[in-house]
Design a protein around this motif. Structure first.
Motif, PDB file in Angstrom:
ATOM      1  N   PHE A   1      -3.615  -4.467 -10.138  1.00 21.04           N
ATOM      2  CA  PHE A   1      -3.110  -3.237  -9.515  1.00 21.04           C
ATOM      3  C   PHE A   1      -1.623  -3.371  -9.216  1.00 21.04           C
ATOM      4  CE2 PHE A   1      -7.585  -2.385  -8.116  1.00 21.04           C
ATOM      5  CZ  PHE A   1      -7.722  -1.199  -8.799  1.00 21.04           C
TER       6      PHE A   1
ATOM      7  N   ALA B   1       1.353  -1.122 -10.743  1.00 23.58           N
ATOM      8  CA  ALA B   1       2.273  -0.410  -9.842  1.00 23.58           C
ATOM      9  C   ALA B   1       3.721  -0.761 -10.167  1.00 23.58           C
ATOM     10  CB  ALA B   1       1.955  -0.745  -8.390  1.00 23.58           C
TER      11      ALA B   1
ATOM     12  N   GLU C   1      -4.236  -4.268  -0.616  1.00 26.45           N
ATOM     13  CA  GLU C   1      -4.680  -3.494  -1.780  1.00 26.45           C
ATOM     14  C   GLU C   1      -3.640  -2.425  -2.124  1.00 26.45           C
ATOM     15  OE1 GLU C   1      -7.427  -3.773  -3.677  1.00 26.45           O
ATOM     16  OE2 GLU C   1      -8.196  -5.488  -2.537  1.00 26.45           O
ATOM     17  N   THR C   2      -2.918  -2.639  -3.212  1.00 29.39           N
ATOM     18  CA  THR C   2      -1.903  -1.680  -3.632  1.00 29.39           C
ATOM     19  C   THR C   2      -2.496  -0.296  -3.858  1.00 29.39           C
ATOM     20  OG1 THR C   2      -0.336  -3.261  -4.522  1.00 29.39           O
ATOM     21  CG2 THR C   2      -0.346  -1.102  -5.552  1.00 29.39           C
ATOM     22  N   SER C   3      -3.712  -0.236  -4.366  1.00 25.85           N
ATOM     23  CA  SER C   3      -4.325   1.081  -4.612  1.00 25.85           C
ATOM     24  C   SER C   3      -4.519   1.848  -3.303  1.00 25.85           C
ATOM     25  CB  SER C   3      -5.651   0.935  -5.349  1.00 25.85           C
ATOM     26  OG  SER C   3      -6.572   0.186  -4.591  1.00 25.85           O
ATOM     27  N   HIS C   4      -4.834   1.154  -2.221  1.00 32.40           N
ATOM     28  CA  HIS C   4      -5.001   1.820  -0.921  1.00 32.40           C
ATOM     29  C   HIS C   4      -3.651   2.294  -0.388  1.00 32.40           C
ATOM     30  CE1 HIS C   4      -8.941  -0.636  -0.174  1.00 32.40           C
ATOM     31  NE2 HIS C   4      -9.033   0.214  -1.180  1.00 32.40           N
TER      32      HIS C   4
ATOM     33  N   ASP D   1      -0.993   2.971  -2.202  1.00 35.91           N
ATOM     34  CA  ASP D   1      -0.582   4.062  -3.084  1.00 35.91           C
ATOM     35  C   ASP D   1      -1.225   5.375  -2.647  1.00 35.91           C
ATOM     36  OD1 ASP D   1       0.709   5.110  -5.477  1.00 35.91           O
ATOM     37  OD2 ASP D   1      -1.278   5.134  -6.399  1.00 35.91           O
ATOM     38  N   ARG D   2      -2.526   5.346  -2.416  1.00 36.78           N
ATOM     39  CA  ARG D   2      -3.256   6.550  -2.011  1.00 36.78           C
ATOM     40  C   ARG D   2      -2.745   7.065  -0.660  1.00 36.78           C
ATOM     41  NH1 ARG D   2      -8.104   5.018  -3.593  1.00 36.78           N
ATOM     42  NH2 ARG D   2      -8.422   3.709  -1.786  1.00 36.78           N
TER      43      ARG D   2
ATOM     44  N   HIS E   1       4.563   7.498  -4.939  1.00 35.54           N
ATOM     45  CA  HIS E   1       3.853   6.270  -5.242  1.00 35.54           C
ATOM     46  C   HIS E   1       3.918   5.353  -4.033  1.00 35.54           C
ATOM     47  CE1 HIS E   1       2.386   2.973  -7.652  1.00 35.54           C
ATOM     48  NE2 HIS E   1       3.446   2.259  -7.367  1.00 35.54           N
TER      49      HIS E   1
END
Length: 76
Positions: free
Chosen positions: A5, A9, A40-43, A45-46, A56
């Motif tokens: 992730f 990113a 967690e990059t996805s968290h 990011d969201r 982003h």
């Protein structure tokens, strides 16, 4: 899985920063809504997108540890 992730990113950020079609420059700042260590990059990011209207978000190491950074179009 976290490393992939982060890599995605970073690649997205590099693409946005170096894209010849990008009209606005991207500015980075610490997330204003994130608290604690960013794992967690996805968290991140969201949260940056949904809560801070960023383009982003990504987790990065800094002097504080792992922090959530949001990326926005720079204001002129």
């Amino acid at each position: 899985m976290t490393k992939s992730f982060t890599l995605v990113a970073l690649l997205c950020i590099c693409f946005l920063l170096h894209s010849p079609t990008a009209e606005a420059k991207i500015c980075q700042r610490y997330s204003q809504t994130w608290s604690g260590r960013c794992t967690e990059t996805s968290h991140c990011d969201r949260q940056c997108i949904n809560w801070e209207d960023a383009r982003h978000g990504a987790c990065h190491e800094d002097k504080r540890g792992r922090a959530c950074f949001c990326y926005f179009n720079c204001k002129n």
